[in-house]
Each structure stands twice: as structure tokens, then as C-alpha cells.
Write a protein that holds these residues in place. Structure first.
Motif, short mmCIF file in Angstrom:
data_model
loop_
_atom_site.label_atom_id
_atom_site.label_comp_id
_atom_site.label_asym_id
_atom_site.label_seq_id
_atom_site.Cartn_x
_atom_site.Cartn_y
_atom_site.Cartn_z
N LEU A 34 0.98 -1.19 -0.01
CA LEU A 34 -0.18 0.19 -0.01
C LEU A 34 0.86 1.14 -0.06
O LEU A 34 2.17 1.19 0.50
N ILE A 35 0.14 2.33 -0.44
CA ILE A 35 0.93 3.61 -0.14
C ILE A 35 0.22 4.39 0.85
O ILE A 35 -0.94 4.54 0.60
N HIS A 36 0.80 4.77 1.85
CA HIS A 36 0.18 5.42 2.94
C HIS A 36 0.37 6.90 2.62
O HIS A 36 1.41 7.15 2.44
N VAL A 37 -0.87 7.70 2.70
CA VAL A 37 -0.77 9.17 2.38
C VAL A 37 -1.29 9.65 3.23
O VAL A 37 -2.27 9.36 4.09
N GLU B 54 -6.82 13.30 -2.78
CA GLU B 54 -6.51 13.21 -4.39
C GLU B 54 -6.20 12.09 -4.82
O GLU B 54 -6.33 11.76 -5.87
N MET B 55 -5.38 11.25 -3.91
CA MET B 55 -4.63 10.19 -4.25
C MET B 55 -5.70 8.93 -3.98
O MET B 55 -5.56 7.83 -4.68
N PHE B 56 -6.67 9.10 -3.19
CA PHE B 56 -7.69 8.03 -2.97
C PHE B 56 -8.91 8.19 -3.45
O PHE B 56 -9.63 7.31 -4.17
N TYR B 57 -9.35 9.23 -3.17
CA TYR B 57 -10.93 9.53 -3.54
C TYR B 57 -11.00 10.05 -5.01
O TYR B 57 -11.88 11.05 -5.12
N GLY C 109 -9.19 5.77 -9.67
CA GLY C 109 -7.86 6.02 -9.17
C GLY C 109 -7.07 4.84 -8.56
O GLY C 109 -7.69 3.76 -8.69
N LEU C 110 -6.05 5.00 -8.16
CA LEU C 110 -5.13 3.72 -7.60
C LEU C 110 -5.80 3.47 -6.56
O LEU C 110 -5.82 3.89 -5.56
N GLY C 111 -6.09 2.08 -6.34
CA GLY C 111 -6.92 1.35 -5.38
C GLY C 111 -5.87 1.07 -4.17
O GLY C 111 -6.35 0.85 -3.00
N ALA C 112 -4.51 0.80 -4.56
CA ALA C 112 -3.68 0.57 -3.19
C ALA C 112 -3.08 1.78 -2.31
O ALA C 112 -1.84 1.88 -2.13
N VAL C 113 -4.12 2.51 -2.29
CA VAL C 113 -3.61 3.84 -1.52
C VAL C 113 -4.58 3.89 -0.23
O VAL C 113 -5.75 3.56 -0.15
N ASN C 114 -3.62 4.04 0.97
CA ASN C 114 -4.42 4.22 2.22
C ASN C 114 -4.20 5.68 2.82
O ASN C 114 -3.22 5.98 3.28
N PRO C 115 -5.50 6.41 2.75
CA PRO C 115 -5.17 7.75 3.31
C PRO C 115 -5.43 7.62 4.62
O PRO C 115 -6.16 6.92 5.14
N ILE C 116 -4.63 8.59 5.32
CA ILE C 116 -4.81 8.58 6.87
C ILE C 116 -5.25 10.07 7.18
O ILE C 116 -4.57 10.79 7.09
N LEU C 117 -6.54 10.20 7.17
CA LEU C 117 -7.03 11.26 7.39
C LEU C 117 -7.84 11.52 8.68
O LEU C 117 -8.96 10.74 9.11
#
Length: 92
Positions: A41-44, A56-59, A63-71
Motif C-alpha cells: 500500500l501507499i500510505h498518504v 486526491e490520491m484516494f478518492y 484512481g489507484l486502489g492501493a492507497v491508504n489515506p490517513i485522514l
């Protein structure tokens, strides 16, 4: 000097700084590709306005599904801008 000329000169300076970091950017892109190839995963993450980069990277449709947004809401401006600023400064 007119404001728009100063602005454009500053943009050119910033682009120069980016170009100077091209080796680091290439290394980062290789690390991201390696993670994705290994089903990683790419953690952003971002605080304040920069959390929008994580969104922008997740929602994004398609888009790329392997993104874990830390919001973390407490660090986002929509909840409490003053508290977000205070917490951000504590993390530095």
C-alpha cells in the motif's frame, strides 16, 4: 517589479528546486513501484490543506486502489482550524 513577474520568477525558482531533486524523486518512484508490485500500500497523509493531497490520491474515480489515506479529522481544517494548527505544531 510587477507582482505577476515576481510570481513567475518564484515559480521558476521552485521548478529549479524540483529539477535539482530529480534523483530523489526517481528513487521515490522506484520505491512506490516496488511496493505496488509486491501488493503493498501507499500510505498518504497531510495536515491542514495538505490533507487534500491524500484525498486526491484516494478518492478519485478510477484512481489507484492501493492507497491508504490517513485522514485524521483533528488535523483537518474543516473540523477546527485552530486545533488543527495547534496539533500540527506539536507534531513538528
Amino acid at each position: 517589479m510587477k507582482a505577476h513577474i515576481r510570481y513567475l520568477e518564484n515559480v521558476e525558482i521552485l521548478i529549479g528546486k524540483l529539477k535539482a531533486q530529480s534523483e530523489s524523486i526517481e528513487l521515490a518512484s522506484v520505491a512506490v513501484a516496488k511496493s505496488l508490485k509486491g501488493d503493498g500500500l501507499i500510505h498518504v497523509f497531510g495536515t491542514g490543506h495538505s490533507h487534500m493531497l491524500a484525498e486526491e490520491m484516494f478518492y478519485r474515480a478510477g484512481g489507484l486502489g492501493a492507497v491508504n489515506p490517513i485522514l485524521e479529522e483533528d488535523l483537518m481544517l474543516h473540523k477546527n482550524a485552530s486545533k488543527s494548527t495547534e496539533l500540527y505544531r506539536d507534531w513538528e
